[in-house]
Design a protein around this motif. Structure first.
Motif, PDB file in Angstrom:
ATOM      1  N   ARG A 130      62.230  38.554  64.238  1.00 24.31           N
ATOM      2  CA  ARG A 130      61.692  38.091  62.972  1.00 24.31           C
ATOM      3  C   ARG A 130      62.800  37.667  62.007  1.00 24.31           C
ATOM      4  O   ARG A 130      63.904  38.199  62.041  1.00 24.31           O
ATOM      5  CB  ARG A 130      60.825  39.184  62.341  1.00 24.31           C
TER       6      ARG A 130
ATOM      7  N   SER B 104      61.584  36.695  55.260  1.00 22.39           N
ATOM      8  CA  SER B 104      60.670  35.705  54.693  1.00 22.39           C
ATOM      9  C   SER B 104      61.132  35.156  53.352  1.00 22.39           C
ATOM     10  O   SER B 104      60.552  34.182  52.856  1.00 22.39           O
ATOM     11  CB  SER B 104      59.263  36.307  54.543  1.00 22.39           C
TER      12      SER B 104
ATOM     13  N   ARG C 274      57.570  44.790  57.349  1.00 25.43           N
ATOM     14  CA  ARG C 274      56.638  43.774  56.902  1.00 25.43           C
ATOM     15  C   ARG C 274      55.794  44.290  55.743  1.00 25.43           C
ATOM     16  O   ARG C 274      55.668  45.495  55.544  1.00 25.43           O
ATOM     17  CB  ARG C 274      55.726  43.317  58.044  1.00 25.43           C
TER      18      ARG C 274
ATOM     19  N   VAL D 109      54.460  38.727  56.198  1.00 30.27           N
ATOM     20  CA  VAL D 109      55.836  38.423  55.809  1.00 30.27           C
ATOM     21  C   VAL D 109      56.733  39.611  56.133  1.00 30.27           C
ATOM     22  O   VAL D 109      56.277  40.757  56.192  1.00 30.27           O
ATOM     23  CB  VAL D 109      55.933  38.081  54.302  1.00 30.27           C
TER      24      VAL D 109
ATOM     25  N   TYR E 227      60.825  41.335  55.540  1.00 29.71           N
ATOM     26  CA  TYR E 227      61.990  41.306  54.659  1.00 29.71           C
ATOM     27  C   TYR E 227      63.090  42.205  55.225  1.00 29.71           C
ATOM     28  O   TYR E 227      62.822  43.284  55.758  1.00 29.71           O
ATOM     29  CB  TYR E 227      61.622  41.751  53.248  1.00 29.71           C
TER      30      TYR E 227
ATOM     31  N   HIS F   4      55.454  35.197  46.826  1.00 30.39           N
ATOM     32  CA  HIS F   4      54.494  35.970  47.604  1.00 30.39           C
ATOM     33  C   HIS F   4      53.403  36.609  46.748  1.00 30.39           C
ATOM     34  O   HIS F   4      52.323  36.908  47.253  1.00 30.39           O
ATOM     35  CB  HIS F   4      55.221  37.051  48.415  1.00 30.39           C
TER      36      HIS F   4
END
Length: 315
Positions: A239, A242, A258, A265, A267, A281
């Motif tokens: 991943r 985001s 997430r 999303v 981070y 967001h």
């Protein structure tokens, strides 16, 4: 009526004046009122104000223009209620809103009904959207019929209809069915077909399909083993942060956390999450609609999850 000295005022009817005055006053008042109302009617007349369309200009709009507006609304609706309110507005809206041109553009949120609120009318509406060629509706209805209603054949055919239109989640779901043999007995597994579907979904950007393809290549599952290529896909499937100003990839699986509210999303740090929340967001975060409800904590008044306002959940 008497004065203080007891002298009486003369009564008008004695001289025959009262009745004539009252009748004249009534006649003049009626004439004045009629003229005033006639003037108002002339100013407010629908024909004079709107021409031949009458007071309701909506009736003069062509159907194709109304359909275009309703299609835009259905594609941008944030909940089923946004679209239902249109259906109950008037008879014309109800008829045009169920036009295939409108239903084909309906977003996934338009028919995002929770399992506890599911009903026959919701099922019929979703079927109308699927019959109109709505790819998201085909996928959603296919998943419901396959896994919830145990209608394997029809559910798989609906997902296949969406997959033909290059719908990545449908391709991945069909790949899982091929891997597990869910459509029939365990002997009905088709690993090669599963790998092909996974590869197609991965090419369209489906992260889970990319990881699954990496594992298949690494383990030689349904395809010739290629450890180096499999690891490369697994690294690509890691991943990314985001936050658009970061974008750092994971260095190991499940390193990033997430958002526990929407789950869409990821981070790399709380700093990136806080910045992305303010910039982007916050306006997009919404609880994910799932058919199987899971226990979890919701979003607090600050927009975060887990009660601390940061929105960072489990990986």
């Amino acid at each position: 009526m008497r004065t203080r000295r007891g002298v009486c005022y003369p009564r008008m009817e004695v001289c025959g004046v009262e009745k004539r005055v009252v009748k004249r006053a009534k006649r003049d008042f009626s004439a004045t009122a009629d003229e005033s109302l006639a003037g108002k009617r002339q100013r407010l007349s629908p024909e004079s104000e709107y021409g031949n369309h009458g007071g309701d200009m909506f009736d003069g709009l062509p159907d194709d223009l109304v359909l275009s507006i309703l299609a835009k609304l259905s594609s941008s609706a944030s909940s089923p209620s946004d679209f239902i309110n249109v259906l109950i507005t008037c008879k014309r809206f109800n008829g045009l809103a169920l036009n295939p041109q409108v239903l084909a553009k309906a977003s996934q949120k338009t028919f995002a009904i929770k399992a506890k609120n599911w009903s026959d009318s919701g099922h019929r509406f979703l079927k109308l959207c699927a019959d109109a060629g709505n790819v998201e509706a085909c996928y959603t209805l296919g998943m419901i019929r396959f896994y919830c209603l145990q209608n394997r054949g029809n559910g798989a055919s609906l997902m296949a209809k969406a997959a033909i239109s290059s719908h990545a989640p449908s391709l991945y779901s069909l790949a899982v069915i091929q891997f597990n043999g869910s459509g029939g007995s365990k002997s009905d597994k088709d690993l090669r077909a599963g790998v092909a579907l996974c590869a197609r979904a991965a090419f369209l950007g489906h992260i889970d399909a990319l990881r699954e393809l990496g594992h298949c290549l690494q383990d030689g599952y349904g395809v010739r083993q290629n450890i180096a290529e499999g690891r490369r896909f697994l690294v690509q499937g890691l991943r990314l942060c985001s936050h658009f100003g970061c974008g750092r990839p994971e260095t190991r699986k499940h390193e990033f956390r997430r958002c526990s509210v929407c789950g869409t999303v990821n981070y790399c740090s709380r700093a990136c999450q806080a910045l992305d929340w303010k910039l982007r967001h916050k306006a997009e975060c919404a609880p994910a609609e799932r058919w199987v409800e899971e226990d979890g904590e919701g979003m607090d008044v600050d927009g975060g999850a887990d009660g601390n306002g940061d929105g960072m959940g489990d990986s």
